[in-house]
Design a protein around this motif. Structure first.
Motif, short mmCIF file in Angstrom:
data_model
loop_
_atom_site.label_atom_id
_atom_site.label_comp_id
_atom_site.label_asym_id
_atom_site.label_seq_id
_atom_site.Cartn_x
_atom_site.Cartn_y
_atom_site.Cartn_z
N VAL A 251 34.87 31.35 45.11
CA VAL A 251 34.11 32.42 45.78
C VAL A 251 33.08 33.00 44.80
O VAL A 251 33.42 33.33 43.67
CB VAL A 251 35.07 33.54 46.27
N GLU A 252 31.86 33.13 45.29
CA GLU A 252 30.83 33.74 44.42
C GLU A 252 31.01 35.24 44.37
O GLU A 252 31.08 35.89 45.42
CB GLU A 252 29.45 33.44 45.00
N VAL A 253 31.08 35.78 43.15
CA VAL A 253 31.27 37.23 43.02
C VAL A 253 30.30 37.78 41.98
O VAL A 253 29.83 37.04 41.13
CB VAL A 253 32.72 37.58 42.57
N VAL A 254 30.04 39.07 42.09
CA VAL A 254 29.43 39.78 40.97
C VAL A 254 30.61 40.37 40.20
O VAL A 254 31.39 41.15 40.75
CB VAL A 254 28.49 40.90 41.45
N ALA A 255 30.77 39.95 38.96
CA ALA A 255 31.89 40.45 38.14
C ALA A 255 31.37 41.49 37.16
O ALA A 255 30.39 41.24 36.45
CB ALA A 255 32.53 39.30 37.40
N LEU A 256 31.99 42.67 37.17
CA LEU A 256 31.61 43.74 36.22
C LEU A 256 32.81 44.02 35.34
O LEU A 256 33.92 44.21 35.86
CB LEU A 256 31.31 45.05 36.93
N ARG A 257 32.60 44.09 34.06
CA ARG A 257 33.76 44.38 33.20
C ARG A 257 33.93 45.89 33.07
O ARG A 257 33.54 46.52 32.10
CB ARG A 257 33.64 43.71 31.84
N LEU B 41 42.06 47.04 30.52
CA LEU B 41 41.24 45.83 30.54
C LEU B 41 41.08 45.42 32.00
O LEU B 41 42.08 45.36 32.74
CB LEU B 41 41.97 44.72 29.77
N GLY B 42 39.86 45.14 32.43
CA GLY B 42 39.76 44.75 33.84
C GLY B 42 38.34 44.39 34.26
O GLY B 42 37.37 44.66 33.55
N TRP B 43 38.28 43.75 35.40
CA TRP B 43 37.00 43.36 36.01
C TRP B 43 36.96 43.82 37.46
O TRP B 43 37.97 43.71 38.17
CB TRP B 43 36.83 41.83 36.00
N GLU B 44 35.81 44.29 37.87
CA GLU B 44 35.58 44.49 39.30
C GLU B 44 34.91 43.22 39.82
O GLU B 44 33.94 42.75 39.22
CB GLU B 44 34.62 45.67 39.55
N LEU B 45 35.40 42.71 40.93
CA LEU B 45 34.78 41.52 41.55
C LEU B 45 34.26 41.93 42.92
O LEU B 45 35.03 42.41 43.75
CB LEU B 45 35.82 40.41 41.72
#
Ligand code: FAD
Length: 805
Positions: free
Chosen positions: A615-621, A628-632
């Motif tokens: 799945v194409e996502v915009v990943a923000l750290r 520790l984490g990412w928003e997708l």
């Protein structure tokens, strides 16, 4: 009739007249009120007109307190009698929960200098000899409580407004409101037209019809409501003084003296709607047929409490209409999609709130923002999703439970689901218990099995332990949080940077793949929002903000013109998202993507377009958990695919799905503020620790307002407290805080148990110069003092090692 005015108020009920008065008081004398009939021709004339000061919501209490004190001033100022009787009000608690509610209100009253205190049964019996106090466990007395004369008050507002130059035209119905190309309005009436900068809809029972003249739908629904007045009662007539009113909310009725008898009213379970689609244009001073049978259960409880009420015959019954919003709070504020159109509709306790509402409306119109944060009442809290079906179901629930306690964290089920994301059924199957979040069903926590309903109360409820498991799971391994309730905006084109730069107070990233946190400054220089801004491509940015504030923020976005060739798109309805967070977040995501997620390749506050589980996502750290984490962020149609993969991978690592209630605990452990709780236009950036994100070497919206106060010492500071929660209850927000010697020290903005740090925690606004980190204070949870200490840093990861690791 004049042909131009600064503002035109539509509706000469209590609320419209108060708005006119307050506009004139703030110096706008070129204002007109148009009333289709006589003044008071809606709900106003037949109201019981009881007045109360205290409310669970602090700003509503302030508004009600102001209103209660205003009536006597109005009488003195205008010479128009307001029929003010203030013999006091007695508030009775039959249950432990009600006692907690009243004790908390008493503590708040002490904090805000309002008059509301506990009294003994003896004292209560002296004050009201006709009440049987058996079974009552706690009695509060509000000496200023009472009632007013509906028509007298309305006429007094009108007289005060006229004396300051305002005009009132009766028998002048508004038949059209037409916006002009320059943004001004033509208000049409059979007596002529008026051009104005502001139209104010205060049309009460006809709020929907007047809104429709401007092309908008308001989520409002009228109901019937009844009270009756008894013949003379000897005990009342011979009391020698006016008796206090009785607020026995567990009995679900209200009762007060009227003449030499009593007035008893009730919000019955078997309620009736009226004029569901449209309030009849010709309706005026009519009433509905009596139907006392419907309120008989409530009336019997009133007669048990005040036996003398059963002795007298009924002199008069009033069954009249009132109009409700889905949560029974006002629909207040400028309509975000229309320039110069203000609403003040759906007001249930108009006599308790008219003054404050008039004042807040006038402040907003004259200065651009009200001095109190009105977000809880802002009509922007509802969108088109609040349709007729939803409104009707919620109003039914609000009416029938008018006097029920509304507990912290309570999620009412009426009218739901209103709107769902594709993963809803899957989450339901996983045991998700949902809350309503800007219309969406949003997972709050995950029970062991599907179908579990949460319990409500001031103490810890059935969700407390499962939420603890989720928090510990995330902090120990990894959690997957649904963040589809965030608002997602995309700005594209050659002027994308300029627009964001002029709107927000922080420096906007200039390098693709960089993100920043940026506050939005309010009209008075406070914090009107906070956003994560990411540069996606040379000419494209994504901005993530609070979903709750989507329509609220639109007002600010429209204040900055979009440069030519640049587009702004709100994609909230078609974008979903997850936050994958915890020490194993990288391990989890690395299993599902070929992108390099190492700290060297993907640092904190960086972003990239990557593929996760196909799945194409915009990943923000970034992660609001402080871990520790990412928003997708993905397309809504990919939500289920992505969720399935993330949860499966999380489970392999000892993690799993996590809900919004765990997030509340996680962010408080880290000391992060949240919109609507800590972040509010009432507070300045330096009070919220956000001043480092406001850059004075660039322009931004409302910069001058901030510049005027940036060097001022903070009035209060956002602090984090560890609380000795020894009564099985944590702070939830709104609790007052005192020094051990009784000095008011602050108030809680959010509270939760910090399951990972094993402490009950509260974020609070603490008065500067009164208390500082290290000091001992007392937080009034359940209305009782709980020892607490102000921490000097967040208990979780104060140096940010986990976040940046
Ligand atoms: C039985 C009953 C008991 C109540 N008891 C209490 C109580 O004890 N305490 C309390 O605080 N509240 C009480 N209320 C509620 C209270 O009456 C309302 O909160 C209040 O009256 C609302 O006032 P308003 O000005 O918003 O609306 P309204 O009183 O409905 O006024 C709206 C006005 O707009 C005018 N209008 C409409 N359309 C147009 C148009 N096109 N052009 C020009 N004018 C127009 C109407 O003629 C009307 O005069 C009670 C209500 C009921 C029904």
């Amino acid at each position: 009739m004049k042909t131009h005015a600064q503002a035109v108020v539509i509706g000469g009920g209590l609320v419209g007249c108060s708005i006119l008065y307050h506009l004139a008081k703030l110096g706008w004398s070129d204002v007109v009120l148009l009333e289709r009939d006589e003044l008071t021709s809606g709900s106003t004339w037949h109201a019981a007109a009881n007045i109360h000061g205290l409310h669970d919501n602090t700003n509503i209490s302030r508004i009600q307190h102001y209103t209660m004190n205003l009536y006597k001033e109005l009488e003195a100022e205008t010479g128009q009698g307001c029929g003010v009787f203030q013999p006091g009000s007695l508030y009775l608690a039959q249950t432990e929960a009600r006692e907690h509610q009243l004790l908390l209100q008493e503590a708040k009253a002490r904090y805000y200098g309002m008059n509301f205190h506990k009294i003994s049964r003896d004292e209560a019996e002296r004050l009201h000899p006709l009440v049987n106090f058996d079974g009552i466990r706690c009695i509060m007395y509000e000496p200023d409580g009472g009632n007013v004369d509906p028509s007298g008050v309305t006429m007094a507002y009108a007289a005060g407004a006229r004396a300051r130059g305002a005009e009132i035209h009766r028998f002048t119905p508004v038949t059209a409101t037409v916006q002009q190309p320059d943004g001004s309005w033509i208000v049409e009436t059979p007596k002529g037209n008026i051009q104005t900068e502001w139209v104010i809809n205060a049309a009460g029972l006809w709020g929907r019809e007047v809104a429709r003249l401007a092309g908008i739908e308001l989520p409002l629904m009228p109901t019937e409501h009844q009270y009756f007045v008894t013949e003379t009662i000897e005990g009342v007539a011979n009391a020698g003084r006016r008796l206090p009113s009785v607020a026995d909310r567990d009995g679900e009725y209200y009762l007060r003296q009227e003449g030499n008898g009593l007035l008893i009213g009730a919000y019955e379970k078997d309620m009736r709607f009226w004029a569901e689609d449209e309030t009849p244009g010709g309706f005026g001073h009519e009433l509905f047929a009596d139907d006392l049978d419907r309120i008989m259960d409530n009336v019997m409880r009133a007669m048990d409490r005040v036996p003398a009420a059963a002795e007298a015959g009924i002199k008069r019954v009033i069954n009249g209409p009132m109009i409700w919003s889905p949560d029974s709070s006002a629909l207040f504020g400028p309509v975000p999609e229309l320039k110069g159109y203000f609403c003040c509709n759906g007001i249930i306790p108009g006599f308790s709130q008219s003054g404050g509402l008039g004042q807040m409306t006038a402040e907003w119109i004259v200065t651009g923002e009200s001095s109190l944060d009105m977000f809880g009442w802002d009509l922007a809290r509802f969108g088109t999703w609040a349709d007729k079906k939803f409104t009707k179901a919620r109003v039914q629930d609000q009416y029938a439970n008018r006097f029920s306690i509304h507990f912290p964290n309570e999620e009412r089920s009426a009218g739901r689901p209103a709107r769902v994301r594709p993963a809803y059924e899957m989450q339901k199957g996983m045991g998700a218990v949902f809350g309503l979040n800007c219309g969406w069903e949003h997972p709050l926590w995950f029970a062991d099995e599907p179908g579990v309903k949460e319990t409500n109360g001031f103490t810890r409820q059935n969700w407390w332990k499962p939420v603890g498991r989720e928090v510990r799971m995330l902090r120990d391994s990894v959690g997957v949080l649904d963040i589809s309730n965030f608002a997602n905006y995309f700005i594209k084109g050659p002027g994308a940077f300029d627009w964001l730069d002029q709107l927000l107070a922080n420096k906007i990233p200039t390098e693709v793949g960089r993100s920043c946190l940026a506050p939005l400054i309010g009209v008075r220089g406070g914090v009107a929002g906070d956003f994560t801004v990411t540069k996606l491509a040379e000419d494209e940015y994504m901005m993530v903000g609070s979903g709750l504030a989507e329509r609220y923020h639109r007002r600010f976005f429209d204040m900055v013109p979009l440069p030519a060739g640049t587009t702004f798109e709100n994609k909230t309805d078609v974008i979903c998202g997850y936050n994958v967070a915890g020490p194993k977040a990288r391990d989890l995501l690395q299993r599902l993507t070929n992108a390099d997620l190492s700290n060297e390749a993907f640092r904190f506050m960086r972003s990239a377009r990557i593929t996760v589980a196909g799945v194409e996502v915009v990943a923000l750290r970034v992660s609001f958990t402080g871990d520790l984490g990412w928003e997708l962020h993905c397309a809504q149609e990919d939500q289920v695919t992505l969720y399935t993969a993330l949860v499966e991978a999380a489970r392999e690592l000892g993690g799993g799905p996590v809900g919004g209630r765990a997030l509340a605990s996680l962010r408080i452990e880290k000391g992060y503020g949240s919109w609507g709780r800590e972040y509010s236009p009432e507070y300045w950036p330096q009070e919220l620790g956000l001043e480092r994100l406001v850059k004075m070497d660039k322009d931004f919206l409302n910069k001058a307002a901030y510049a005027a106060l940036m060097d001022r010492a903070p009035r209060e500071q956002l602090r984090i407290l560890a609380v000795e929660a020894n009564q099985n209850a944590d702070a939830s927000g709104g609790e007052p805080i005192f020094l051990p010697d009784g000095t008011p020290a602050g108030k809680v903005s959010s509270g939760a148990y910090g399951y990972h740090v094993d402490k009950s925690l509260a974020l609070a606004m603490i008065k500067e110069g009164v208390a500082k980190p290290g000091d001992a204070v007392e937080v009034y949870i359940l209305g009782h003092p709980h020892k607490a200490v102000i921490l000097s840093e967040p208990p979780f990861d104060p140096s940010g090692e986990r976040l940046r690791g």
